[in-house]
Design a protein around this motif. Sequence first.
Motif, short mmCIF file in Angstrom:
data_model
loop_
_atom_site.label_atom_id
_atom_site.label_comp_id
_atom_site.label_asym_id
_atom_site.label_seq_id
_atom_site.Cartn_x
_atom_site.Cartn_y
_atom_site.Cartn_z
N UNK A 555 -1.62 3.53 5.03
CA UNK A 555 -3.09 3.54 4.94
C UNK A 555 -3.59 2.58 6.02
N UNK A 556 -4.11 3.14 7.12
CA UNK A 556 -4.43 2.30 8.28
C UNK A 556 -5.51 1.27 7.98
N UNK A 557 -6.50 1.68 7.16
CA UNK A 557 -7.56 0.73 6.79
C UNK A 557 -8.37 1.32 5.65
N UNK A 558 -9.26 0.52 5.10
CA UNK A 558 -9.98 0.87 3.88
C UNK A 558 -11.29 1.59 4.17
N UNK A 559 -11.20 2.78 4.79
CA UNK A 559 -12.35 3.65 4.97
C UNK A 559 -12.08 4.95 4.22
N UNK A 560 -13.10 5.49 3.56
CA UNK A 560 -12.92 6.67 2.71
C UNK A 560 -12.36 7.85 3.48
N UNK A 561 -12.79 8.04 4.73
CA UNK A 561 -12.34 9.20 5.48
C UNK A 561 -10.87 9.10 5.91
N UNK A 562 -10.24 7.96 5.61
CA UNK A 562 -8.81 7.78 5.91
C UNK A 562 -7.95 7.69 4.65
N UNK A 563 -8.55 7.35 3.51
CA UNK A 563 -7.71 7.11 2.33
C UNK A 563 -8.26 7.62 1.00
N UNK A 564 -9.45 8.21 1.01
CA UNK A 564 -10.03 8.64 -0.26
C UNK A 564 -9.20 9.74 -0.93
N UNK A 565 -8.48 10.52 -0.12
CA UNK A 565 -7.63 11.58 -0.68
C UNK A 565 -6.27 11.12 -1.15
N UNK A 566 -5.96 9.84 -0.99
CA UNK A 566 -4.61 9.34 -1.31
C UNK A 566 -4.28 9.46 -2.79
N UNK A 621 7.16 0.84 15.12
CA UNK A 621 6.71 -0.55 15.07
C UNK A 621 5.19 -0.62 15.00
N UNK A 622 4.70 -1.49 14.12
CA UNK A 622 3.27 -1.78 14.10
C UNK A 622 2.95 -2.76 15.22
N UNK A 623 1.91 -2.44 15.98
CA UNK A 623 1.52 -3.34 17.07
C UNK A 623 0.12 -3.92 16.87
N UNK A 624 -0.45 -3.65 15.71
CA UNK A 624 -1.77 -4.18 15.37
C UNK A 624 -1.94 -4.04 13.87
N UNK A 625 -2.66 -4.97 13.19
CA UNK A 625 -3.45 -6.11 13.66
C UNK A 625 -2.58 -7.36 13.83
N UNK A 626 -3.20 -8.41 14.38
CA UNK A 626 -2.49 -9.68 14.61
C UNK A 626 -2.76 -10.71 13.52
N UNK A 627 -3.83 -10.52 12.74
CA UNK A 627 -4.18 -11.53 11.73
C UNK A 627 -4.16 -10.92 10.33
N UNK A 628 -4.41 -11.78 9.33
CA UNK A 628 -4.35 -11.37 7.93
C UNK A 628 -5.72 -11.22 7.28
N UNK A 629 -6.77 -11.24 8.08
CA UNK A 629 -8.12 -11.14 7.52
C UNK A 629 -8.67 -9.75 7.80
N UNK A 630 -9.08 -9.04 6.74
CA UNK A 630 -9.59 -7.68 6.92
C UNK A 630 -11.09 -7.70 7.16
N UNK A 631 -11.51 -7.08 8.28
CA UNK A 631 -12.93 -7.04 8.60
C UNK A 631 -13.43 -5.61 8.86
N UNK A 632 -12.53 -4.64 8.98
CA UNK A 632 -12.99 -3.27 9.20
C UNK A 632 -12.12 -2.51 10.17
N UNK A 633 -12.77 -1.66 10.97
CA UNK A 633 -12.03 -0.76 11.87
C UNK A 633 -11.05 -1.49 12.77
N UNK A 676 -1.27 10.25 22.40
CA UNK A 676 -2.18 9.22 21.90
C UNK A 676 -3.14 9.85 20.89
N UNK A 677 -3.12 9.30 19.66
CA UNK A 677 -4.14 9.69 18.69
C UNK A 677 -5.30 8.74 18.90
N UNK A 678 -6.41 9.25 19.46
CA UNK A 678 -7.55 8.41 19.81
C UNK A 678 -8.10 7.68 18.60
N UNK A 679 -8.59 6.47 18.81
CA UNK A 679 -9.16 5.67 17.74
C UNK A 679 -10.55 6.16 17.34
N UNK A 680 -10.86 6.00 16.06
CA UNK A 680 -12.20 6.22 15.51
C UNK A 680 -12.79 7.58 15.87
#
Length: 752
Positions: A555-566, A621-633, A676-680
């Motif tokens: 689950x890449x991030x907490x947006x409905x269009x990416x995870x609401x169907x999970x 391998x995951x190459x992002x994010x670098x920190x542990x604080x969730x702020x969005x996209x 490349x799967x383009x972002x956003x």
Amino acid sequence: MALSVVVASIAAYESIRLLFLLVLIVFWLLYKGKHILFIVLVVVFGSSSYMYFIFSIPEPSENVTVNKITWTDSYRINGSYLRGFAIGDDQQKWYVQLKIKSEQQKNVFLNESIAGKSFLIESQEILKAPLSHMYAFDMEAYIKSNGAVGQIEVQKYQLVGNEKSFVSFMAEKRFDMKQHIQSTFPSSLQSEAEALLIGSREQMPTDLQVAYQTLGITHLFAISGLHVALITLILYELLIRIGVRKESASWLLILVLPIYALLAGGAPSVWRSVSVTEIVLLSMAYRNKIAMEDAFSLSIIGFVFISPWIVYQIGFQLSYLAAFSLIYSSVLLNSSSSYLKQSFMITSVCQLIVYPILLYHFYEVSISSFLANLLFVPLFSFLILPINIFLLFLTYLSTSISGFMFSMYEPIRVKLETFILYIGHLPFQLWNPMKPLLPIVFFAYLTVFFFFVCLEKRKRIIIGTITLLIPIVFMHIKPYLNSSTWISFLNVGQGDCIIIEMPYRKEVIMIDTGGLLRFEQDSWKETNEKYEVGRQIVVPFLKGRGITKIDTLVITHADADHMEGAEEVLEEIKIEQVHITPDSTQKEVMKDLIKEIRKQNILVLEKIAGDHIESKYFQLQYIYPFDNMYEGNNDSLVLSMKNAYFHGLFMGDLEKEGEEELITSYASAIKQLTLLKLGHHGSKTSSIESFLELTEPDISIISAGYNNRYGHPHPEVVERLNRLNLPYLQTGKDGTIQVEIKKNGDIMISTP
């Protein structure tokens, strides 16, 4: 004879070359020792039928010139839309989508039958969006199977009249009966009564439907042979008891049964049962009793001549196949005098004859159905159905007496439903190999028929059993023989869902599950059952591919269009572990998913740059994010997938700031990508020029919905890709995009 008509109908729709199947019918008839004149008659009748169907089947319409429609009895009101089939002033049948103007207008439609009502309309043809994928619901196929020529969207409408006919009159009476059931039966019993008595399953809860499908007993709620036989027996005995002569009782049944078929919704299984009964009763009335198999054949011939498109309806296929298997296996079924053995034989024969077509349409069959039907067929047919008929009769006589009977029956029925839900959710009840190709379906039927012949003659039973198992074993192991890696970008509308299948199905990884962004609206516009991307798009793809287990769900991030169907995916597919971006579980949109994860005790791991997914075939391998604080996209998990032949990057919803950080931290590692799967979704906030110049992908994938409200992909991004000569595909325009990486490194890209 009947089979030649079915072949002719399909050939008229698809290709004249299918008439070659008549040759196979000829060989079969020669093997059965049929007279040469009969064989010639079969060929002539089949060829003549083909010519008739060529001129009678409706042709898909290119232009919409409909100004007036008259609704048939096949429609449904859901939310703010009235959808169904109507006859246009061009005398063609259309699938109509009408947006209801107001709550008041909706209440008018809900409280009276629409069948026969005529509207003046202003309409336009609905733009054809690409099919989500080859395993998803196909609207064009649905329209063809109902004899319609296309679909239209009504923009303005005005009620101008009500065309009276016997069919619309019966539709009105069926509607009145449905209203009566809803006003007199307890709410917990309404959906069952509607299904068993008038053939309507609109109100049946989704979880109960899933349980019935898992147990293989959905057919109990399709009015069919047992229902019609029971109704016929009750009416016949009642007429005899009140002094009606047998001959008169038979003629009354001949008149009444078609009326019952219309009241019961007129499904193929109903008309099959009623038509066969009518033919037998008519032959008896003229003292020339017809054989059951001949009545069965005449029923098929009549049905297909009246509605050639019916051969594409799943209900027609399953109903006639099951009846065919019972009629032509009578010698085998009568070989046992034990009720249990005979019941098991009936279930087994029916299941074997329909399993190839079930796999073709639904990609799975119920293993537990062999035992479940032994219990539930007699229970529903000889107890629950008669009880519902009796209770319906009581509601017309006395609401106080019926209320007392409901108070006794409802608690027992609720406990039975709880039991069905419990056993329906037990694991390992479904066999889900993958969707078989038509040649495999054809071969499977040849092995089933050969097996039945061996059983009936009691010879070469072992050889027959081995032959029967050949297509079953082949379908089961086929996915595990594929040495290619498959990456599928599902067309889930405005959202992301990517499925990675490693060689030999050793590992399956899913990146996001798609989902809907739901907006507040007036309560009357709320749909009866919400559209669920996970259940209606993602799960059918997984089952169609024969995927029963996902090793890692990302689950890449907490947006409905990416995870609401999970949540829906978790309910139907086994998940080993879930990877999420740090601190994203605190978001409101994640609560239902986390609840389901805890319910199933699934391992959840937070991942950041530098973490890996174990794989024998690729460096993941995951190459992002670098920190542990969730702020969005810009805290999306970004996954790199690399081996000697391929390098892909899956960006989630990463935007400009994140792409700049990747350029700084991984410049040498992400040069010259294969994919490349383009972002956003191709938003103008992502896919900056410097990032595209660095990665220089051979192919870019944009996950964005068809004609979406956000205008994705943004024209600036499209212009940038074109200027840099970077080819791209978009799920919303091209459908599900599949990338095959062969063992030697060759890459093939396909779309529906």
